[in-house]
Design a protein around this motif. Sequence first.
Motif, mmCIF file in Angstrom:
data_model
loop_
_atom_site.group_PDB
_atom_site.id
_atom_site.type_symbol
_atom_site.label_atom_id
_atom_site.label_comp_id
_atom_site.label_asym_id
_atom_site.label_seq_id
_atom_site.Cartn_x
_atom_site.Cartn_y
_atom_site.Cartn_z
ATOM 1 N N SER A 174 -9.961 -10.049 12.444
ATOM 2 C CA SER A 174 -10.729 -9.326 13.369
ATOM 3 C C SER A 174 -11.003 -7.878 13.012
ATOM 4 O O SER A 174 -10.295 -7.298 12.265
ATOM 5 C CB SER A 174 -9.830 -9.350 14.759
ATOM 6 N N ASP A 175 -11.886 -7.178 13.585
ATOM 7 C CA ASP A 175 -12.380 -5.869 13.291
ATOM 8 C C ASP A 175 -11.329 -4.976 13.785
ATOM 9 O O ASP A 175 -10.997 -3.882 13.161
ATOM 10 C CB ASP A 175 -13.722 -5.648 14.014
ATOM 11 N N GLU A 176 -10.584 -5.229 14.927
ATOM 12 C CA GLU A 176 -9.493 -4.589 15.736
ATOM 13 C C GLU A 176 -8.268 -4.357 14.741
ATOM 14 O O GLU A 176 -7.623 -3.283 14.532
ATOM 15 C CB GLU A 176 -9.012 -5.267 16.803
ATOM 16 N N PHE A 177 -8.158 -5.469 13.800
ATOM 17 C CA PHE A 177 -7.290 -5.390 13.007
ATOM 18 C C PHE A 177 -7.201 -4.278 11.916
ATOM 19 O O PHE A 177 -6.215 -3.418 11.502
ATOM 20 C CB PHE A 177 -7.047 -6.533 12.173
ATOM 21 N N LEU A 178 -8.367 -3.912 11.500
ATOM 22 C CA LEU A 178 -8.535 -2.724 10.457
ATOM 23 C C LEU A 178 -8.496 -1.521 10.982
ATOM 24 O O LEU A 178 -7.999 -0.606 10.187
ATOM 25 C CB LEU A 178 -10.029 -2.763 10.180
ATOM 26 N N ASN A 179 -8.285 -1.259 12.463
ATOM 27 C CA ASN A 179 -7.733 -0.136 13.044
ATOM 28 C C ASN A 179 -6.275 0.059 13.262
ATOM 29 O O ASN A 179 -5.915 1.046 14.170
ATOM 30 C CB ASN A 179 -8.711 0.255 14.149
ATOM 31 N N PHE A 180 -5.619 -1.023 13.127
ATOM 32 C CA PHE A 180 -4.190 -0.883 13.490
ATOM 33 C C PHE A 180 -3.384 0.361 12.663
ATOM 34 O O PHE A 180 -3.925 0.527 11.449
ATOM 35 C CB PHE A 180 -3.428 -2.210 12.837
ATOM 36 N N ASP A 181 -2.522 0.939 13.299
ATOM 37 C CA ASP A 181 -1.860 2.070 12.803
ATOM 38 C C ASP A 181 -0.830 1.387 12.081
ATOM 39 O O ASP A 181 -0.326 0.298 11.813
ATOM 40 C CB ASP A 181 -1.292 2.936 13.812
ATOM 41 N N ARG A 208 -6.846 -6.490 3.130
ATOM 42 C CA ARG A 208 -7.946 -5.955 3.773
ATOM 43 C C ARG A 208 -7.763 -4.942 4.860
ATOM 44 O O ARG A 208 -8.764 -3.890 4.597
ATOM 45 C CB ARG A 208 -8.085 -7.350 4.710
ATOM 46 N N TRP A 209 -6.771 -4.522 5.117
ATOM 47 C CA TRP A 209 -6.503 -3.656 5.889
ATOM 48 C C TRP A 209 -6.449 -2.013 5.022
ATOM 49 O O TRP A 209 -6.919 -1.074 5.265
ATOM 50 C CB TRP A 209 -4.738 -3.452 6.578
ATOM 51 N N PHE A 210 -5.828 -2.196 3.980
ATOM 52 C CA PHE A 210 -5.807 -1.094 2.756
ATOM 53 C C PHE A 210 -7.239 -0.666 2.523
ATOM 54 O O PHE A 210 -7.409 0.542 2.491
ATOM 55 C CB PHE A 210 -4.846 -1.549 1.704
ATOM 56 N N ASN A 211 -7.815 -1.781 2.100
ATOM 57 C CA ASN A 211 -9.434 -1.487 1.556
ATOM 58 C C ASN A 211 -10.204 -0.943 2.541
ATOM 59 O O ASN A 211 -11.184 -0.343 2.189
ATOM 60 C CB ASN A 211 -9.851 -2.670 0.837
ATOM 61 N N GLU A 219 -0.631 6.000 0.490
ATOM 62 C CA GLU A 219 0.767 6.426 0.606
ATOM 63 C C GLU A 219 1.576 5.196 1.356
ATOM 64 O O GLU A 219 2.618 4.980 1.068
ATOM 65 C CB GLU A 219 1.231 7.846 1.090
ATOM 66 N N GLN A 220 0.864 4.583 2.161
ATOM 67 C CA GLN A 220 1.468 3.926 3.048
ATOM 68 C C GLN A 220 1.546 2.237 2.531
ATOM 69 O O GLN A 220 2.455 1.568 3.076
ATOM 70 C CB GLN A 220 0.782 3.663 4.564
ATOM 71 N N LEU A 221 1.012 2.153 1.533
ATOM 72 C CA LEU A 221 0.555 0.818 0.861
ATOM 73 C C LEU A 221 1.894 0.141 0.309
ATOM 74 O O LEU A 221 2.299 -1.035 0.691
ATOM 75 C CB LEU A 221 -0.414 0.654 -0.132
ATOM 76 N N PRO A 222 2.802 1.228 -0.512
ATOM 77 C CA PRO A 222 3.933 0.516 -0.748
ATOM 78 C C PRO A 222 4.934 0.091 0.207
ATOM 79 O O PRO A 222 5.726 -0.972 -0.024
ATOM 80 C CB PRO A 222 4.341 1.573 -1.687
ATOM 81 N N LEU A 223 5.175 0.835 1.316
ATOM 82 C CA LEU A 223 6.025 0.529 2.250
ATOM 83 C C LEU A 223 5.417 -0.712 3.017
ATOM 84 O O LEU A 223 6.411 -1.496 3.379
ATOM 85 C CB LEU A 223 5.942 1.753 3.255
ATOM 86 N N LEU A 224 4.096 -1.147 3.079
ATOM 87 C CA LEU A 224 3.771 -2.365 3.573
ATOM 88 C C LEU A 224 4.094 -3.696 2.604
ATOM 89 O O LEU A 224 4.483 -4.684 2.729
ATOM 90 C CB LEU A 224 2.580 -2.291 4.168
ATOM 91 N N ILE A 242 0.533 -7.575 -7.454
ATOM 92 C CA ILE A 242 1.437 -6.536 -7.122
ATOM 93 C C ILE A 242 1.620 -5.594 -7.839
ATOM 94 O O ILE A 242 1.321 -4.280 -7.279
ATOM 95 C CB ILE A 242 2.964 -7.030 -6.676
ATOM 96 N N GLN A 243 1.677 -5.664 -9.199
ATOM 97 C CA GLN A 243 1.903 -4.599 -9.886
ATOM 98 C C GLN A 243 0.804 -3.521 -9.875
ATOM 99 O O GLN A 243 1.215 -2.357 -10.059
ATOM 100 C CB GLN A 243 2.613 -4.978 -11.298
ATOM 101 N N PRO A 244 -0.425 -4.196 -10.095
ATOM 102 C CA PRO A 244 -1.613 -3.124 -10.350
ATOM 103 C C PRO A 244 -1.568 -2.120 -9.069
ATOM 104 O O PRO A 244 -2.577 -1.279 -9.117
ATOM 105 C CB PRO A 244 -2.559 -4.233 -10.486
ATOM 106 N N LEU A 245 -1.129 -2.582 -8.014
ATOM 107 C CA LEU A 245 -1.354 -1.665 -6.718
ATOM 108 C C LEU A 245 -0.659 -0.278 -6.878
ATOM 109 O O LEU A 245 0.293 -0.292 -7.415
ATOM 110 C CB LEU A 245 -0.867 -2.473 -5.465
ATOM 111 N N PRO A 246 -1.198 0.450 -6.423
ATOM 112 C CA PRO A 246 -0.689 2.059 -6.644
ATOM 113 C C PRO A 246 0.542 2.251 -5.913
ATOM 114 O O PRO A 246 0.766 1.885 -4.492
ATOM 115 C CB PRO A 246 -1.811 3.135 -5.919
#
Length: 568
Positions: A174-181, A208-211, A219-224, A242-246
């Motif tokens: 959903s579009d709402e998912f993209l705005n999740f904090d 999808r959320w990250f992009n 900075e939040q990507l590795p935590l997720l 996984i390895q190529p992700l910052p």
Amino acid sequence: MATSCTQRLTLQSDSSEQNRFMEKLVAKIFSFYDEQSLTDVTFKVSNPTALIPAHRLILAAASPYFENLFNGAQGTNPVIEINDIDSDTFERLITFCYTGQTLITVNNVGDMLKAAIVLQLDDAITSCVDYLVSHINEYTIQGAYTLERETQCELFKQKIIEYETQNFVEISQSDEFLNFDFEKMQRILESDNLNITREEDAFDAIKRWFNFDVAARQEQLPLLIACLRLTQFDAEFLLTHIQPLPGCELLAFKAISWIREPAARTKINMRFTEPRGVSAANCGEKTLLAVCFELFAINPKLQQYNKAEDKWQEYASLEIDYHRYRTILKDGNLLFTGGEKTSATLNIVRSWNIRNKAWQDLPTMKQARHSHCVVELDDKIYAIGGCDGGKTLSSVERYTTYDGWQFVNSLIVGRYGARAVKLNGKIYIMGGSNDDVGLKSVECYNPHLNIWIPCADMTESPTLPGAAAHKGHVYVLGSYGDNRTVERYDPQQDTWSKICSLEVGIGSTACASLDNKLWVITGNFLPGKSCVSVYDEENDRWEQKFALPERNIHSLFVVPEALLKSNE
């Protein structure tokens, strides 16, 4: 004086005399409200303007808001103005103060929830939230998010979290998912009950959320990613995805080391190393598990349904040397309560674990009973009515892990051979018999008030009924001679209606709601097989499925397919 009176009432809380007194008292209060008799306050409400009479004592008992209002400066005024709630909504909630029920619809539920919060009507808040969650597709998830932000209702927030966890794959599109904090994303992904069939579903959602906002979320990507069960991926996936992700290089290295070097695992620090748990919430596909029996329900067999091939296969055979027990599914266990053996009524409770096929004895009930009803509600188990020898029971007891079995208020009418279901935070019990007289009557239990309230009667008094809660309604199917009418109860309207009849053999009946459809299995006293039917609601007709090989059905449960496969 009031304290000693209250103590005496508490000591007598399980007596049939007090139950009858409370039933008469509640019925009289209802009649006073319907007739607008002896009212002592009137509310003037706007939009549109209306005058709504009521009884101060009832409203004060139902809500701290009214208690404080009547004890305040304007509390003695004969007419009190209410300016922040429209008249229709206010009147519905005043009705709720008297009856514990009111009409909730998709169109009014938002206003009802906001007003219930203002009036501090906790039970009404619960009813509104339960309705919203069960009708979220009609209300829309976007509307639900907006309403939760407006109300800041903690219960609604928790229910939405549960909904997001259960429907994660759909929500993530959903579009709402993209705005999740970030905090919401982390809370969902950490859950062991996340309803995904493969860990890649969670990874795809994170990407999808990250992009959607790479710069702000880098900075939040590795935590997720650390919330994923990384050891469930193979090494190639970890290297290529996984390895190529910052910021995720070390996470991928640890997971690969964990997979390839089991001896070194004690030295590798990872948040999650086990797969998400197998439960009804995250199991992916669910199926049916039927408890079947021959004569007197001794040594029942469990039959599981294979949806892909539309056929049944035996899962297990149980050794039980008594009958007339009642069964419930709880936390991956089948609980067998009560029963009868050589004319002696039993109070035993035994648990059979579906996964490891092992028995365990649980605390015994206070009352020996057979042919009763058993229901789980809010993680509590209720044993309702039944028989003890030749005596029809009206007693009800409730089991919790901290208090064991304790009596609660009894049924209005004692009954055995009835059926009970849970719906919208309440228990409904239908039909059955009392001293061999078939009953059409229906009762509803409110666990917060600890009272049974009479509901509209069914049109028939079914024998050997089956019952299930399905899409916000209660369905009851039984045998009435040659007539196999199916009745549907609307709890909002307190009305019964008939749907398409089911032409099947006379015998035991069990119902369940699976994959958003109502399933019914009807046994046959004569040699043969049990009929399996699915209700086509759109066309009001029944579709036949592959017959159950056993001729008698005792009970029917919806279970995770993974739970049945976990011991293979």
